[in-house]
Design an enzyme around this catalytic site. Structure first.
Site, short mmCIF file in Angstrom:
data_model
loop_
_atom_site.label_atom_id
_atom_site.label_comp_id
_atom_site.label_asym_id
_atom_site.label_seq_id
_atom_site.Cartn_x
_atom_site.Cartn_y
_atom_site.Cartn_z
N ASP A 1 77.89 15.11 9.72
CA ASP A 1 76.62 15.57 10.28
C ASP A 1 75.96 14.43 11.07
O ASP A 1 76.06 13.27 10.69
CB ASP A 1 75.70 16.02 9.14
CG ASP A 1 74.49 16.79 9.63
OD1 ASP A 1 74.53 17.31 10.76
OD2 ASP A 1 73.51 16.87 8.87
N ASN B 1 77.79 27.73 12.82
CA ASN B 1 77.77 26.98 14.08
C ASN B 1 78.04 27.85 15.31
O ASN B 1 77.68 27.48 16.43
CB ASN B 1 78.80 25.83 14.05
CG ASN B 1 78.40 24.71 13.12
OD1 ASN B 1 79.25 23.99 12.61
ND2 ASN B 1 77.11 24.54 12.88
#
Length: 260
Positions: free
Chosen positions: A37, A87
Site C-alpha cells: 500500500d 480496485n
C-alpha cells in the site's frame, strides 16, 4: 557524496548487516503475505507529482527486490496483494495501467533466470473470470513455465477478494455435498481450507502492510486467522530491506498463540 552522507550510509550499512545477522539466527516465517500500500501517496508526497503511474511503477520494481530478499532469507512462500476486486472501481486509466504492470511482471517472471534457478512456482490467486484476456494469457504463460517447481512459491493476488474466496469455497463444498461426494457431517475447517486458492500453501505466518493503514482490506481473511500482523508507516515503493528485516525480527520476538 559529502562526508555527512558517507557517515550516514556507512552507519546504515552496519546496522543493516547487524540486523540481518540477528534475523538469520532466529526462526524464519515459512509464508509471508504483503499488502502493498502507498504507491499513490508515494507519488504525491515523495515524487511530488499528481501522476500516480510513476508510484505504481516504483511499486512494481519493489516487488522484484522483495522476492530477492525472500530468497536470501529462505522464506519459502511469498504472497502479494497486487489488485483487489475493489480496485476495479478506480478510474479506468489507473486500472488499465495497473493491469499493464501486472502483465509485464508475469511475462518477466516467466523468463526470469532467478525463478528457474531457484525453482519458484509463480501463480495468480483470484477470480479468473474477472481477469481480462491479456492478463490471463500472461498468467498461463508464467504458470506453465513454472509448473512443477516446488522449492519456493510466489502467489500474486489479482482480482482478489477474501470474502469472495470463502464464498467460492463454500459453494464448491456444497456442490460436493449435493453430488454425494462428501457428507455434510464431514465438513470441517480443512474442508473449506482445501478449496481456497492457497490450499497447497501453509497459512501465512506473517502478514505485513505498508503505508500506515491499520486494516486488512479483505486480504486472506480465512488464512490469516492466526497470523502475526505487522504494520509500517513506510510507503510501499520506499520499503527497504532494513524495514523487511524489522518486520521479520518483530515476528521472531513474538510468542505465537492459537486462540485467545
Amino acid at each position: 557524496m559529502g562526508f555527512t552522507d558517507f557517515v550516514s550510509n556507512t552507519t546504515y550499512d552496519l546496522y543493516e548487516a547487524k540486523l540481518e545477522k540477528e534475523v538469520l539466527e532466529g526462526p524464519m516465517p515459512k509464508h509471508v503475505a504483503i499488502i502493498m500500500d502507498g504507491n499513490r501517496r508515494y507519488a504525491k508526497d515523495v515524487l511530488k507529482t499528481d501522476d500516480t503511474s510513476e508510484g505504481h511503477r516504483r511499486g512494481k520494481d519493489k516487488v522484484e527486490e522483495v522476492l530477492n530478499w525472500c530468497l536470501k532469507l529462505n522464506i519459502r512462500v511469498l504472497t502479494i496483494y497486487a489488485l483487489s476486486t475493489e480496485n476495479f472501481s478506480r478510474e479506468d486509466s489507473e486500472v488499465d495501467y495497473l493491469l499493464k504492470l501486472i502483465i509485464e511482471t508475469m511475462y518477466e517472471l516467466a523468463d526470469d533466470e532467478r525463478v528457474h534457478k531457484n525453482r519458484i512456482h509463480v501463480r495468480m490467486i483470484g477470480d479468473r473470470e474477472l481477469a481480462p484476456e491479456q492478463l490471463m494469457d500472461a498468467v498461463k504463460c508464467v504458470e506453465e513455465r513454472t509448473k512443477g517447481y516446488e522449492n519456493y512459491r510466489f502467489n500474486i493476488a489479482v482480482a482478489y477478494g477474501g470474502r469472495q474466496e470463502i464464498v467460492s469455497a463454500v459453494k464448491e463444498v456444497a456442490r460436493k455435498v449435493k453430488d454425494g461426494t462428501i457428507d455434510i457431517s464431514d465438513i470441517d475447517e480443512s474442508s473449506i481450507s482445501g478449496h481456497l486458492y492457497t490450499s497447497d500453501d501453509p497459512d501465512p505466518d506473517l502478514v505485513l502492510r505498508t503505508s500506515g493503514e491499520l486494516r486488512l482490506s479483505n486480504f486472506l481473511i480465512w488464512q490469516l486467522a492466526y497470523s502475526e500482523l505487522y504494520f509500517t508507516d513506510v510507503y510501499w515503493p520506499g520499503f527497504r530491506y532494513i524495514d523487511f528485516l524489522r518486520a521479520i525480527r518483530s515476528y521472531q520476538q513474538r510468542s505465537r498463540r492459537y486462540g485467545t
